[in-house]
Design a protein around this motif. Structure first.
Motif, PDB file in Angstrom:
ATOM      1  N   LYS A  32       6.082 -13.514  -7.992  1.00  0.00           N
ATOM      2  CA  LYS A  32       7.186 -13.555  -7.023  1.00  0.00           C
ATOM      3  C   LYS A  32       7.918 -12.224  -6.931  1.00  0.00           C
ATOM      4  CE  LYS A  32       8.158 -18.500  -6.893  1.00  0.00           C
ATOM      5  NZ  LYS A  32       9.185 -19.556  -6.971  1.00  0.00           N
ATOM      6  N   ASP A  33       8.175 -11.601  -8.070  1.00  0.00           N
ATOM      7  CA  ASP A  33       8.966 -10.372  -8.054  1.00  0.00           C
ATOM      8  C   ASP A  33       8.126  -9.134  -7.791  1.00  0.00           C
ATOM      9  OD1 ASP A  33      11.263 -11.782  -8.549  1.00  0.00           O
ATOM     10  OD2 ASP A  33      11.165 -11.536 -10.719  1.00  0.00           O
ATOM     11  N   GLY A  34       6.843  -9.171  -8.145  1.00  0.00           N
ATOM     12  CA  GLY A  34       6.027  -7.978  -8.019  1.00  0.00           C
ATOM     13  C   GLY A  34       4.955  -8.024  -6.969  1.00  0.00           C
ATOM     14  N   TYR A  35       4.572  -9.219  -6.523  1.00  0.00           N
ATOM     15  CA  TYR A  35       3.456  -9.343  -5.584  1.00  0.00           C
ATOM     16  C   TYR A  35       3.809 -10.142  -4.335  1.00  0.00           C
ATOM     17  CZ  TYR A  35       0.643  -7.475  -9.401  1.00  0.00           C
ATOM     18  OH  TYR A  35       0.131  -6.676 -10.403  1.00  0.00           O
ATOM     19  N   SER A  36       5.080 -10.248  -4.015  1.00  0.00           N
ATOM     20  CA  SER A  36       5.553 -10.822  -2.741  1.00  0.00           C
ATOM     21  C   SER A  36       5.197 -12.291  -2.556  1.00  0.00           C
ATOM     22  CB  SER A  36       4.988 -10.009  -1.557  1.00  0.00           C
ATOM     23  OG  SER A  36       5.365  -8.661  -1.652  1.00  0.00           O
ATOM     24  N   LEU A  37       5.171 -13.056  -3.636  1.00  0.00           N
ATOM     25  CA  LEU A  37       4.871 -14.478  -3.505  1.00  0.00           C
ATOM     26  C   LEU A  37       6.122 -15.310  -3.203  1.00  0.00           C
ATOM     27  CD1 LEU A  37       2.560 -16.608  -3.790  1.00  0.00           C
ATOM     28  CD2 LEU A  37       3.285 -16.894  -6.162  1.00  0.00           C
ATOM     29  N   MET A  50       0.823  -1.203   0.000  1.00  0.00           N
ATOM     30  CA  MET A  50       0.000   0.000   0.000  1.00  0.00           C
ATOM     31  C   MET A  50       0.866   1.266   0.000  1.00  0.00           C
ATOM     32  SD  MET A  50      -3.219  -0.622  -0.093  1.00  0.00           S
ATOM     33  CE  MET A  50      -4.346  -1.989   0.114  1.00  0.00           C
ATOM     34  N   LYS A  51       1.934   1.269   0.805  1.00  0.00           N
ATOM     35  CA  LYS A  51       2.755   2.465   0.927  1.00  0.00           C
ATOM     36  C   LYS A  51       3.672   2.661  -0.266  1.00  0.00           C
ATOM     37  CE  LYS A  51       2.782   2.823   5.971  1.00  0.00           C
ATOM     38  NZ  LYS A  51       3.621   2.880   7.199  1.00  0.00           N
ATOM     39  N   SER A  52       4.141   1.596  -0.857  1.00  0.00           N
ATOM     40  CA  SER A  52       5.087   1.727  -1.959  1.00  0.00           C
ATOM     41  C   SER A  52       4.408   1.943  -3.300  1.00  0.00           C
ATOM     42  CB  SER A  52       5.985   0.488  -2.034  1.00  0.00           C
ATOM     43  OG  SER A  52       5.201  -0.658  -2.331  1.00  0.00           O
ATOM     44  N   ASN A  53       3.095   1.711  -3.372  1.00  0.00           N
ATOM     45  CA  ASN A  53       2.378   1.816  -4.636  1.00  0.00           C
ATOM     46  C   ASN A  53       1.107   2.645  -4.439  1.00  0.00           C
ATOM     47  OD1 ASN A  53       1.023   1.456  -7.055  1.00  0.00           O
ATOM     48  ND2 ASN A  53       1.670  -0.667  -7.273  1.00  0.00           N
ATOM     49  N   PRO A  54       1.187   3.969  -4.559  1.00  0.00           N
ATOM     50  CA  PRO A  54       0.013   4.821  -4.340  1.00  0.00           C
ATOM     51  C   PRO A  54      -1.153   4.503  -5.259  1.00  0.00           C
ATOM     52  CG  PRO A  54       2.033   6.124  -4.413  1.00  0.00           C
ATOM     53  CD  PRO A  54       2.398   4.752  -4.852  1.00  0.00           C
ATOM     54  N   LEU A  55      -0.855   4.071  -6.511  1.00  0.00           N
ATOM     55  CA  LEU A  55      -1.933   3.749  -7.442  1.00  0.00           C
ATOM     56  C   LEU A  55      -2.753   2.568  -6.935  1.00  0.00           C
ATOM     57  CD1 LEU A  55      -0.050   4.137 -10.833  1.00  0.00           C
ATOM     58  CD2 LEU A  55      -1.525   5.781  -9.692  1.00  0.00           C
ATOM     59  N   PHE A  56      -2.058   1.579  -6.403  1.00  0.00           N
ATOM     60  CA  PHE A  56      -2.760   0.408  -5.880  1.00  0.00           C
ATOM     61  C   PHE A  56      -3.595   0.793  -4.660  1.00  0.00           C
ATOM     62  CE2 PHE A  56      -3.045  -3.463  -3.308  1.00  0.00           C
ATOM     63  CZ  PHE A  56      -3.536  -4.342  -4.237  1.00  0.00           C
ATOM     64  N   ALA A  57      -3.049   1.626  -3.790  1.00  0.00           N
ATOM     65  CA  ALA A  57      -3.789   2.071  -2.610  1.00  0.00           C
ATOM     66  C   ALA A  57      -5.048   2.828  -3.009  1.00  0.00           C
ATOM     67  CB  ALA A  57      -2.897   2.940  -1.736  1.00  0.00           C
ATOM     68  N   GLY A  79       1.285  -6.931 -15.132  1.00  0.00           N
ATOM     69  CA  GLY A  79       2.581  -6.464 -14.676  1.00  0.00           C
ATOM     70  C   GLY A  79       2.476  -5.534 -13.484  1.00  0.00           C
ATOM     71  N   TRP A  80       3.637  -5.140 -12.985  1.00  0.00           N
ATOM     72  CA  TRP A  80       3.655  -4.335 -11.772  1.00  0.00           C
ATOM     73  C   TRP A  80       4.636  -3.172 -11.839  1.00  0.00           C
ATOM     74  CZ3 TRP A  80       6.720  -8.315 -12.740  1.00  0.00           C
ATOM     75  CH2 TRP A  80       8.057  -8.218 -12.377  1.00  0.00           C
ATOM     76  N   THR A  81       5.426  -3.050 -12.911  1.00  0.00           N
ATOM     77  CA  THR A  81       6.458  -2.019 -12.939  1.00  0.00           C
ATOM     78  C   THR A  81       5.841  -0.631 -12.984  1.00  0.00           C
ATOM     79  OG1 THR A  81       6.585  -2.029 -15.354  1.00  0.00           O
ATOM     80  CG2 THR A  81       7.998  -3.567 -14.193  1.00  0.00           C
ATOM     81  N   ARG A  82       6.622   0.366 -12.616  1.00  0.00           N
ATOM     82  CA  ARG A  82       6.108   1.728 -12.502  1.00  0.00           C
ATOM     83  C   ARG A  82       5.539   2.230 -13.826  1.00  0.00           C
ATOM     84  NH1 ARG A  82       6.697   5.551  -8.823  1.00  0.00           N
ATOM     85  NH2 ARG A  82       8.176   4.252  -7.684  1.00  0.00           N
TER      86      ARG A  82
END
Length: 383
Positions: free
Chosen positions: A329-334, A1-8, A373-376
């Protein structure tokens, strides 16, 4: 939530993000009551209804991956409040972990995750969590059963299940047909098989994958099968069977074709010495045609031979699930789970899948194309 304002923002936190303790308490309530799984199913169904997930898939991919565990193998804890040593029963701190060996030098204390995804949608649909040391081949039936239960309308549409070679067994072929009435598409797993020599003219051996090798060391090309006679038909990889190459006349009046400058050569860079061409093909312009009985290569799937073009086209779509695991794994903490027990691991996987579906939904509404994807840069485009 804190590292990705768009997702929040997408999750409704426009002004203030709750504290970690609030999230931890919420997570515990959701996990204990099995609500993360229900939320995952609702999100996937919502995306299916919105067109983000295609429901008319002809093929789905299945594979396993490991999730590193925050646990020590076979470590136990007491179930009582006794001080010091006592005879009260003890339980494992995490009864779902096992040693997962990736190679002789690399192993993990981990959980095993099995997942199903549509090859066109590129989004995870079903998950099953197993003990870390569960053989991959044993995970297929429970995973397909879960997929059929969660997505019955998609299960009816499927014709093919794409999987890695470790799944290629007669038992798994039967399971796929019984559960989904679909065909398991998996490459040959030679296991303990060895190359077999042969006395056939011009053929050096049948390798452990069931492919004939000619005396020039080339793999023969599968052209088809004769079901009436129960035989595979292989042809020369150097000389195209329908070509009309330049010819030269050799010793004894035999007609040879050019092994280097053949305009219709099937594989670039392959050559065949004239002596081998004469011995193997008797100088035939189309090269050697070799037939082999089905029962001589039982590792090859008679219904869909792994050396044919149809198999190659179908199987090329399987790599989508490898990319999904990489993104998760790399973008969603799996990659690692910090709680113990199967229920907590399932909840962790559900949260990762929910997050991916939310991001895909964002991308679909803004760009018209689902993007997991998850990149900025991708998130900015999706926003």
């Amino acid at each position: 939530m804190k590292s990705n304002p768009l997702f929040a923002t997408m999750c409704g936190f426009t002004e203030k993000i709750p504290s970690y303790r609030s999230f931890a308490r919420f997570d515990q309530i959701m996990t204990t009551n099995g609500l993360w799984e229900k939320a995952r199913l609702l999100v996937v169904e919502y995306n299916k209804g919105e067109g983000v997930v295609e429901t008319n898939e002809e093929a789905a991919a299945v594979d396993t991956s490991h999730i590193e565990a925050e646990a020590t193998l076979n470590k136990t804890r007491k179930t009582c409040s006794c001080e010091g040593d006592c005879d009260c029963p003890k339980v494992l701190t995490d009864d779902n972990v096992g040693v997962m060996r990736k190679s002789n030098a690399v192993s993990y204390i981990a959980h095993k995750l099995s997942m199903v995804c549509g090859v066109r949608s590129g989004l995870p649909l079903t998950r099953e969590v197993f003990k870390g040391n569960t053989p991959d081949g044993k995970t297929l039936e429970p995973t397909l059963e879960t997929f059929k239960t969660e997505h019955p309308e998609m299960a009816e549409q499927l014709s093919f299940i794409l999987a890695d070679g470790i799944y290629q067994t007669p038992e798994n072929q039967k399971v796929t047909k019984d559960v989904l009435q679909a065909k398991l598409v998996a490459p040959i797993n030679p296991r303990n098989r060895k190359d077999k020599p042969t006395t056939a003219r011009g053929i050096e051996k049948i390798n452990r994958y069931g492919t004939p090798i000619c005396i020039s060391g080339h793999k023969m090309e599968l052209r088809g099968s004769d079901r009436a006679k129960g035989q595979y038909i292989y042809t020369c990889p150097v000389f195209h069977p329908n070509g009309s190459p330049p010819k030269i006349r050799g010793v004894g009046g035999l007609i040879y074709t050019c092994p280097v400058f053949h305009p219709n050569a099937k594989q670039e860079g392959l050559t065949c010495p004239l002596a081998n061409h004469a011995e193997c093909c008797n100088g035939a312009a189309q090269g050697r045609v070799f037939r082999i009985d089905f029962d001589q290569t039982p590792q090859v799937d008679v219904e869909l031979p792994q050396h044919g073009r149809t198999f190659e086209v179908l199987y090329s779509a399987r790599t989508i699930i490898e990319r999904i695991f990489g993104v998760l794994k790399d973008g969603y903490s799996l990659r690692r789970v910090h709680k113990r027990g199967k229920q907590a691991v399932e909840a962790h996987v559900d949260r990762c899948m929910i997050s991916m579906h939310i991001m895909a939904n964002m991308a679909y509404y803004q760009t018209g194309k689902a993007n997991c994807g998850w990149t900025r840069n991708r998130l900015q485009r999706a926003n």
